[in-house]
Design a protein around this motif. Structure first.
Motif, PDB file in Angstrom:
ATOM      1  N   HIS A  96       0.849  -1.205   0.000  1.00  0.00           N
ATOM      2  CA  HIS A  96       0.000   0.000   0.000  1.00  0.00           C
ATOM      3  C   HIS A  96       0.876   1.243   0.000  1.00  0.00           C
ATOM      4  CE1 HIS A  96       0.757   1.165   4.255  1.00  0.00           C
ATOM      5  NE2 HIS A  96       0.852  -0.133   4.481  1.00  0.00           N
ATOM      6  N   ASP A 125       6.941   1.865   6.086  1.00  0.00           N
ATOM      7  CA  ASP A 125       5.536   1.421   6.057  1.00  0.00           C
ATOM      8  C   ASP A 125       4.765   2.249   5.038  1.00  0.00           C
ATOM      9  OD1 ASP A 125       3.073   0.367   6.565  1.00  0.00           O
ATOM     10  OD2 ASP A 125       2.842   1.290   8.523  1.00  0.00           O
ATOM     11  N   MET A 126       4.766   1.873   3.743  1.00  0.00           N
ATOM     12  CA  MET A 126       5.618   0.833   3.245  1.00  0.00           C
ATOM     13  C   MET A 126       6.130   1.187   1.854  1.00  0.00           C
ATOM     14  SD  MET A 126       2.922  -2.274   2.443  1.00  0.00           S
ATOM     15  CE  MET A 126       4.012  -3.073   1.258  1.00  0.00           C
ATOM     16  N   GLU A 158      -4.790   1.123   2.923  1.00  0.00           N
ATOM     17  CA  GLU A 158      -4.600   0.078   3.934  1.00  0.00           C
ATOM     18  C   GLU A 158      -4.676   0.625   5.352  1.00  0.00           C
ATOM     19  OE1 GLU A 158      -2.283  -2.616   6.660  1.00  0.00           O
ATOM     20  OE2 GLU A 158      -1.935  -0.526   6.185  1.00  0.00           O
ATOM     21  N   GLU A 159      -4.146   1.814   5.544  1.00  0.00           N
ATOM     22  CA  GLU A 159      -4.046   2.348   6.910  1.00  0.00           C
ATOM     23  C   GLU A 159      -5.414   2.668   7.518  1.00  0.00           C
ATOM     24  OE1 GLU A 159      -1.496   2.056   8.551  1.00  0.00           O
ATOM     25  OE2 GLU A 159       0.269   2.220   7.278  1.00  0.00           O
ATOM     26  N   GLU A 183       5.230  -5.368   3.562  1.00  0.00           N
ATOM     27  CA  GLU A 183       5.251  -4.513   4.756  1.00  0.00           C
ATOM     28  C   GLU A 183       6.672  -4.586   5.319  1.00  0.00           C
ATOM     29  OE1 GLU A 183       3.040  -2.601   6.291  1.00  0.00           O
ATOM     30  OE2 GLU A 183       1.092  -3.145   5.461  1.00  0.00           O
TER      31      GLU A 183
HETATM   32 ZN    ZN Z   1       1.688  -0.803   6.282  1.00  0.00          ZN
END
Ligand code: ZN
Length: 395
Positions: A96, A125-126, A158-159, A183
């Motif tokens: 992501h 990240d990431m 994603e977060e 990740e």
């Molecule tokens: Zn991540």
């Protein structure tokens, strides 16, 4: 006569690996560019700008991309490298590009390297994981394709629980043979073979407003009910078993002299196995339904959810292939369990063998101290590349 092209033999892993060994400066240059673009999950323009940079990288390396647009969040990007070993189920390299940081974070602390560590928002990240995935794709494309088709998937949300990309991830993983989710590698250098699942919920409690001096008895305090429910919710936590419930946010009330007509909270449940989820959710439903204070009622909404990454036989076997691939580079890697959730839970849940945290080693994610160990970029890229070759050899 139409000649049906019989593809050449797949690129030799050594050739791919040798080329990757030379790419650290180019990897860092790309990483610097993408870290220096703010891309918080809700910042569609920023997330798409990072996506454009990766699309340009793929175009420059002759790799075809497709995009799946989204009106609210950043678009999802797929990069396609044809296989040449006869296998047809693709191997998925995933990651992501959204971060947890607000716009302006880059201006405050842009990308920098100090004592072998790279810093900047989203560096481990990431974005570093996306960079090595992109270089692995470029390497295989350059030298004639992998034993199986490779599919790069760059997601955008994603977060915040992947509201837009989750169906894309699940659909793609259903068709795939294996998933490498880049990740950040653990500070120990290990990868992640198990992750907790998480459910993110909101509970609203409705009471009845009344003047706290004039007619207190007419009211029903939503805050009073919330207090009971918080105690009960937290009591679900069983550290030993790996189950936690955290009420992380509360709001409520109207004024100090009003019996509170409304109160709400946000709840975070983490668990290891699907059975634990069932049991915890059943208990939460009971707590929501209980009329702790007469005249109040509550409702619960699930706002987001990550499935756990449970290591099945397929993932175990994939881990063996990866371990062997890293050993060829002289690196010993073990699998670790992580409490944090990730998209790898979705791919594992649809039955696709999955490894997580195959990205460069880093730590302190989601904080200003987030870092990435520069010297791990090439070996981690080589590890994925050799594991892809290893999968091919197994037919
Ligand atoms: Zn991540």
């Amino acid at each position: 006569m139409k000649v049906i092209s019989v593809s050449a033999a797949p690129a030799p892993a050594d050739q791919v690996s040798d080329w990757l060994a030379e790419q650290q400066p180019a990897m860092l240059a790309l990483l610097e560019e993408v870290v220096n673009i703010d891309s918080g999950s809700y910042d569609k323009a920023g997330v798409d700008a990072v996506g454009e940079r990766f699309k340009r990288f793929f175009a420059e390396h002759g790799i075809e991309t497709t995009t799946i647009p989204d009106e609210t969040y950043g678009e999802a990007i797929k990069a396609h490298v044809a296989g040449s070993g006869g296998a047809n189920k693709p191997i998925l390299l995933m990651g992501h590009r959204d971060t947890v940081f607000p716009r302006g974070e880059v201006a405050r602390r842009p990308f920098r390297i100090e004592n072998g560590r790279a810093y900047g928002p989203g560096v481990c990240d990431m974005k570093a994981g996306l960079v090595i995935n992109a270089f692995v794709l470029a390497a295989y494309h350059k030298f004639g394709g992998a034993p199986a088709p490779l599919l790069g998937l760059i997601t955008s949300d994603e977060e915040i629980g992947s509201p837009a990309c989750r169906p894309i991830i699940e659909e793609t993983a259903r068709e795939a043979r294996a998933v490498f989710n880049s990740e950040p590698g653990r500070p120990s250098g290990n990868i992640v073979t198990g992750r907790k699942g998480g459910v993110f919920m909101q509970m609203n409690i409705h009471g009845k407003a009344a003047h706290s001096g004039g007619n207190f008895a007419q009211g029903a305090s939503a805050i009073g009910a919330l207090a009971h429910k918080i105690i009960a919710l937290h009591a679900i936590t069983d550290i030993e078993a790996g189950i936690t419930v955290n009420v992380g946010l509360i709001r409520g009330g109207q004024s100090v002299n009003t019996v509170a007509p409304l109160a709400e909270c946000e709840i975070d449940l983490r668990y290891i196995t699907p059975d634990q989820r069932e049991a915890a959710m059943a208990r939460i439903a009971e707590i929501v339904a209980a009329e702790d204070v007469a005249g109040t009622r509550a409702e619960l909404m699930i706002k987001g959810e990550f499935h756990p990454l449970v290591q099945d036989d397929g993932s175990k076997e994939l881990f063996g292939v990866y371990q062997k691939a890293m050993a060829e580079n002289g690196v010993t890697v073990e699998g670790e369990f992580a409490g944090g959730c990730a998209d790898s839970g979705f791919t594992a849940s649809v039955g696709c063998p999955t490894l997580c945290a195959t990205g460069p080693v880093g730590g302190k994610a989601h904080s200003p101290e987030e870092y990435m160990e520069v010297e791990t970029m090439v070996p981690r890229a080589q590890g994925i590349a050799r594991a892809i070759a290893g999968l091919g050899a197994r037919g």
